[in-house]
Design a protein around this motif. Structure first.
Motif, PDB file in Angstrom:
ATOM      1  N   ARG A 252       6.911 -10.408 -48.804  1.00 42.03           N
ATOM      2  CA  ARG A 252       5.914 -10.288 -49.788  1.00 42.03           C
ATOM      3  C   ARG A 252       5.297 -11.637 -50.000  1.00 42.03           C
ATOM      4  N   VAL A 253       6.258 -12.551 -49.947  1.00 41.44           N
ATOM      5  CA  VAL A 253       5.847 -14.118 -49.950  1.00 41.44           C
ATOM      6  C   VAL A 253       4.603 -14.426 -49.007  1.00 41.44           C
ATOM      7  N   ILE A 254       4.592 -14.148 -47.787  1.00 40.06           N
ATOM      8  CA  ILE A 254       3.595 -14.484 -46.749  1.00 40.06           C
ATOM      9  C   ILE A 254       2.245 -13.587 -47.310  1.00 40.06           C
ATOM     10  N   GLU A 255       2.535 -12.678 -47.687  1.00 36.43           N
ATOM     11  CA  GLU A 255       1.300 -11.623 -48.121  1.00 36.43           C
ATOM     12  C   GLU A 255       0.641 -12.298 -49.299  1.00 36.43           C
ATOM     13  N   GLY A 293      -6.966  -9.359 -41.424  1.00 36.02           N
ATOM     14  CA  GLY A 293      -7.655 -10.528 -41.591  1.00 36.02           C
ATOM     15  C   GLY A 293      -7.032 -11.700 -41.854  1.00 36.02           C
ATOM     16  N   GLY A 294      -5.486 -11.754 -42.214  1.00 32.91           N
ATOM     17  CA  GLY A 294      -4.718 -12.948 -42.466  1.00 32.91           C
ATOM     18  C   GLY A 294      -4.514 -13.536 -41.193  1.00 32.91           C
ATOM     19  N   VAL A 295      -3.840 -14.493 -41.324  1.00 29.08           N
ATOM     20  CA  VAL A 295      -3.440 -15.203 -40.017  1.00 29.08           C
ATOM     21  C   VAL A 295      -1.542 -15.710 -40.237  1.00 29.08           C
ATOM     22  N   ALA A 296      -0.947 -15.119 -39.427  1.00 26.63           N
ATOM     23  CA  ALA A 296       0.617 -15.543 -39.540  1.00 26.63           C
ATOM     24  C   ALA A 296       1.233 -15.366 -38.420  1.00 26.63           C
ATOM     25  N   HIS A 297       2.244 -16.149 -38.237  1.00 27.77           N
ATOM     26  CA  HIS A 297       3.137 -16.402 -36.948  1.00 27.77           C
ATOM     27  C   HIS A 297       4.357 -16.587 -37.215  1.00 27.77           C
ATOM     28  N   ALA A 298       5.166 -15.861 -36.507  1.00 25.07           N
ATOM     29  CA  ALA A 298       6.492 -16.442 -36.575  1.00 25.07           C
ATOM     30  C   ALA A 298       7.409 -17.118 -35.699  1.00 25.07           C
ATOM     31  N   GLN A 299       8.162 -18.016 -35.862  1.00 21.47           N
ATOM     32  CA  GLN A 299       8.725 -18.969 -34.961  1.00 21.47           C
ATOM     33  C   GLN A 299      10.095 -18.531 -34.492  1.00 21.47           C
ATOM     34  N   VAL A 300      10.399 -18.345 -33.131  1.00 25.64           N
ATOM     35  CA  VAL A 300      11.198 -17.848 -32.649  1.00 25.64           C
ATOM     36  C   VAL A 300      12.161 -18.757 -31.788  1.00 25.64           C
ATOM     37  N   MET A 301      13.511 -18.980 -32.029  1.00 26.90           N
ATOM     38  CA  MET A 301      14.205 -19.743 -31.026  1.00 26.90           C
ATOM     39  C   MET A 301      14.507 -19.034 -29.834  1.00 26.90           C
ATOM     40  N   PRO A 302      14.068 -19.739 -28.599  1.00 28.78           N
ATOM     41  CA  PRO A 302      14.412 -18.834 -27.212  1.00 28.78           C
ATOM     42  C   PRO A 302      15.838 -18.677 -26.858  1.00 28.78           C
ATOM     43  N   ARG A 303      16.788 -19.065 -27.666  1.00 27.90           N
ATOM     44  CA  ARG A 303      18.200 -18.909 -27.343  1.00 27.90           C
ATOM     45  C   ARG A 303      18.923 -18.669 -28.762  1.00 27.90           C
ATOM     46  N   PRO A 304      20.165 -18.508 -28.488  1.00 27.03           N
ATOM     47  CA  PRO A 304      21.002 -18.234 -29.530  1.00 27.03           C
ATOM     48  C   PRO A 304      20.653 -19.388 -30.890  1.00 27.03           C
ATOM     49  N   LEU A 483       4.562 -22.593 -25.000  1.00 25.89           N
ATOM     50  CA  LEU A 483       5.044 -23.826 -25.413  1.00 25.89           C
ATOM     51  C   LEU A 483       3.905 -24.783 -25.667  1.00 25.89           C
ATOM     52  N   THR A 484       2.630 -24.214 -25.673  1.00 22.33           N
ATOM     53  CA  THR A 484       1.371 -25.277 -25.485  1.00 22.33           C
ATOM     54  C   THR A 484       0.212 -24.820 -26.307  1.00 22.33           C
ATOM     55  N   ARG A 485      -0.640 -24.133 -26.101  1.00 17.75           N
ATOM     56  CA  ARG A 485      -1.719 -23.569 -26.617  1.00 17.75           C
ATOM     57  C   ARG A 485      -1.321 -22.670 -27.722  1.00 17.75           C
ATOM     58  N   LYS A 486      -0.296 -21.517 -27.432  1.00 16.86           N
ATOM     59  CA  LYS A 486       0.014 -20.609 -28.466  1.00 16.86           C
ATOM     60  C   LYS A 486       0.663 -21.509 -29.704  1.00 16.86           C
ATOM     61  N   ALA A 487       1.616 -22.054 -29.175  1.00 16.99           N
ATOM     62  CA  ALA A 487       2.240 -22.906 -30.354  1.00 16.99           C
ATOM     63  C   ALA A 487       1.381 -23.710 -31.333  1.00 16.99           C
ATOM     64  N   ALA A 488       0.301 -24.599 -30.614  1.00 15.56           N
ATOM     65  CA  ALA A 488      -0.365 -25.561 -31.236  1.00 15.56           C
ATOM     66  C   ALA A 488      -1.319 -24.937 -32.135  1.00 15.56           C
ATOM     67  N   ARG A 489      -2.081 -23.575 -31.630  1.00 11.65           N
ATOM     68  CA  ARG A 489      -2.671 -22.917 -32.695  1.00 11.65           C
ATOM     69  C   ARG A 489      -2.138 -22.150 -33.727  1.00 11.65           C
ATOM     70  N   ALA A 490      -1.080 -21.898 -33.567  1.00 11.60           N
ATOM     71  CA  ALA A 490      -0.091 -21.336 -34.888  1.00 11.60           C
ATOM     72  C   ALA A 490       0.084 -22.306 -35.890  1.00 11.60           C
TER      73      ALA A 490
END
Length: 574
Positions: A252-255, A293-304, A483-490
């Protein structure tokens, strides 16, 4: 004969960051920009043979804590050692500005506890010749460094600056407090901050064990602050949510923040190791936010997500045993000699941990504590855990860990895999990474100097998921896009992460076949002789920032073209 370009990279396989088809050809750089791609005439002052190599945009490291290191050092490593050309600091709402002189010690206490940066390092390494956030950005802008850096306005110093001791004591903000924080946030955006960051995570503690100033702050406070971003029409909201209280409550914080500010949001997402896959519910919520219409992205570690434990580091399996205090002051060889004494061995193997920082106990989560050797395996089989080995040998996990320390003369490392390793596989991390609203992140470069060295995640993503085989394999173009365009735009860095004519010449030339990770190592290059974990790689033949080669064959060239990235709300003062 005069050259046509500054640099020409010849015959590489170009993954341009878009996620589209790979291109076989040349790439030319002139004046810090990409001048040509594909087939063209002319030659460069410098020519780089990229036959059999991949050419990528520079990687974007969206979650770092170089707030101090960018002041006292010129290299933003480990990130820059792993193909990163732009990093974002100020995450989790911790940092060093705005700050009055009377609050220096408080901010050091917060940063030491949350990000494991020794207080003496910050005391010695920072001149504190700023007060406001714009002044801090000017200080960063005046420095020399290898890669570019962008900064969030951090919530903890903002709250204390606006509220004084009431802010540090987590008292509710008054209307006047909220109005001031909103004003200061707008001021920071105009000065070039790329957003506002905070933490609600319950295990984020100060060095003396207290709650950080932002913990459990009312959502109305976050709405008021982020309206300052809305006032300027710029900035991203970054938050570490407290998943321990449940995603339905915390999301709900994000919303609410998106609704109040109209600004994008990004947050950390991970899977539990053996809990039900609640993260899929979060992905559904992300999809609903973006569909509305909102914009939100999650950040995910690619390993443990995890800690590295060892006698030379912040935590290890016996650090809070009462008897350890008898030898804690000794050198590692002396500690190992003492550990060979049967009486001390019996005591350490039988004692429970004394109270301490929550991170310490993670080094005794035996089911998820693994040996970390060379080459490092970040996805070890379950039977290699301390618990798994103990079951096979018919002894206790403590004995397995103890014997490993003795057998390695105290130098053996452990990986505490705390999350993103559901059922001892990387399936959940892989699924999240492939989601359209998830990006790689959480490298934490510049922080957790004695416990975490995850800024190498870009190299790991390529070696584990691209070079690997089987159902978790990623196509090269997709991985580079992440690692590049997608991360930058987020995070609002819309001019980054894409190789096209006219774009900034930030890029890598990589020997993918030879790409590999070294075991993390301890180096002592911090102010006051402080130690930190660093991790090297093989395979980065050239990393280029705005047309200058900053690293060649995994070694720094000494070039320092890195600049402060001012956000979209920046307004230059005449």
């Amino acid at each position: 004969m005069q050259a046509d370009y500054d640099i020409v990279i010849r015959g590489g396989t170009i993954a341009d960051g878009s996620g589209g088809d790979l291109i076989e050809g040349d790439l030319a750089i002139a004046g810090g920009r990409i001048a040509a791609i594909g087939a063209f005439g002319g030659r460069g002052t410098e020519e780089i043979d990229a036959k059999g190599r991949i050419v990528t945009p520079g990687f974007i490291d969206v979650h770092t804590h170089y707030d101090g290191q960018c002041i006292w050092a010129e290299e933003l490593s480990p990130s820059s050692a792993h193909g990163v050309t732009a990093a974002v600091m100020g995450n989790c709402g911790v940092g060093f500005a705005p700050c009055r002189k009377a609050d220096h010690e408080m901010l050091i206490n917060v940063m030491e506890g949350v990000e494991d940066i020794p207080g003496v390092v910050m005391t010695e390494g920072l001149a504190w010749d700023w007060e406001t956030f714009p002044e801090y950005l000017d200080k960063v802008a005046a420095g020399k460094r290898d890669i570019d850096i962008a900064a969030y306005l951090p919530h903890s110093p903002l709250r204390v600056y606006a509220m004084g001791e009431r802010g540090a004591a987590r008292e509710p903000a008054t209307e006047a407090d909220l109005a001031l924080m909103r004003h200061l946030t707008a001021e920071a955006m105009r000065a070039g901050a790329i957003g506002f960051a905070t933490s609600r995570l319950s295990i984020h503690k100060t060095a003396d064990g207290g709650a950080i100033p932002t913990f459990d702050a009312d959502i109305a406070e976050l709405e008021a602050i982020t309206r300052g971003m809305g006032d300027v029409g710029a900035g991203t909201f970054q938050v570490v949510l407290d998943a321990f209280v449940g995603w339905d409550k915390e999301y709900r914080v994000i919303e609410r923040v998106i609704a109040a500010s109209g600004r994008p949001a990004t947050f950390t997402l991970a899977s539990g190791n053996d809990a039900p896959p609640r993260w899929r519910r979060v992905l559904e919520k992300l999809e609903a936010t973006n569909a509305a219409g909102g914009v939100a992205h999650a950040q995910v570690m690619p390993r443990p997500i995890g800690l590295i434990a060892g006698l030379e580091l912040t935590v290890h399996p016996f650090v809070l045993c009462p008897s350890w205090s008898k030898i804690a002051h000794l050198s590692i060889p002396e500690q190992v000699a003492a550990m060979r004494d049967p009486a001390l061995r019996e005591a350490l193997l039988s004692e429970d941990f004394a109270p301490g920082h929550p991170f310490n106990a993670l080094a005794r989560n035996w089911r998820w504590l693994f040996p970390l050797d060379n080459p490092p395996d970040y996805a070890p089989p379950a039977h290699m855990s301390m618990a798994g080995q103990a079951a096979a040998r018919g002894c206790t996990p403590q004995e397995i860990a103890y014997d490993r320390l003795l057998e390695t003369n105290g130098l053996g490392l452990f990986l505490a895999a705390l999350g993103n390793y559901e059922n001892a596989t990387l399936d959940s991390a892989h699924e999240m990474l492939r989601h359209p609203y998830c990006v790689p992140g959480l490298g934490d470069g510049g922080a957790h100097y004695g416990a975490i060295c995850d800024a190498s995640y870009s190299t790991y993503l390529l070696t584990q998921f691209v070079k690997g085989a089987g159902p978790l394999k990623l196509e090269l173009a997709d991985a580079v896009h992440m690692l590049t365009r997608k991360a930058a735009r987020a995070v609002g860095l819309d001019d980054r992460g894409l190789l096209k004519v006219g774009a900034r010449a930030d890029l890598n030339v990589i020997d993918l076949d030879g790409l590999s990770l070294h075991l993390p190592e301890v180096v002592r290059d911090l102010p006051a002789g402080g130690r930190r974990l660093h991790q090297r790689a093989n395979g980065y033949e050239a990393t280029i920032v705005v047309g200058e080669v900053i690293r060649r064959f995994d070694q720094s060239t000494g070039a320092r073209p890195g600049k402060l990235i001012r956000g979209a709300g920046y307004r230059a003062v005449a």
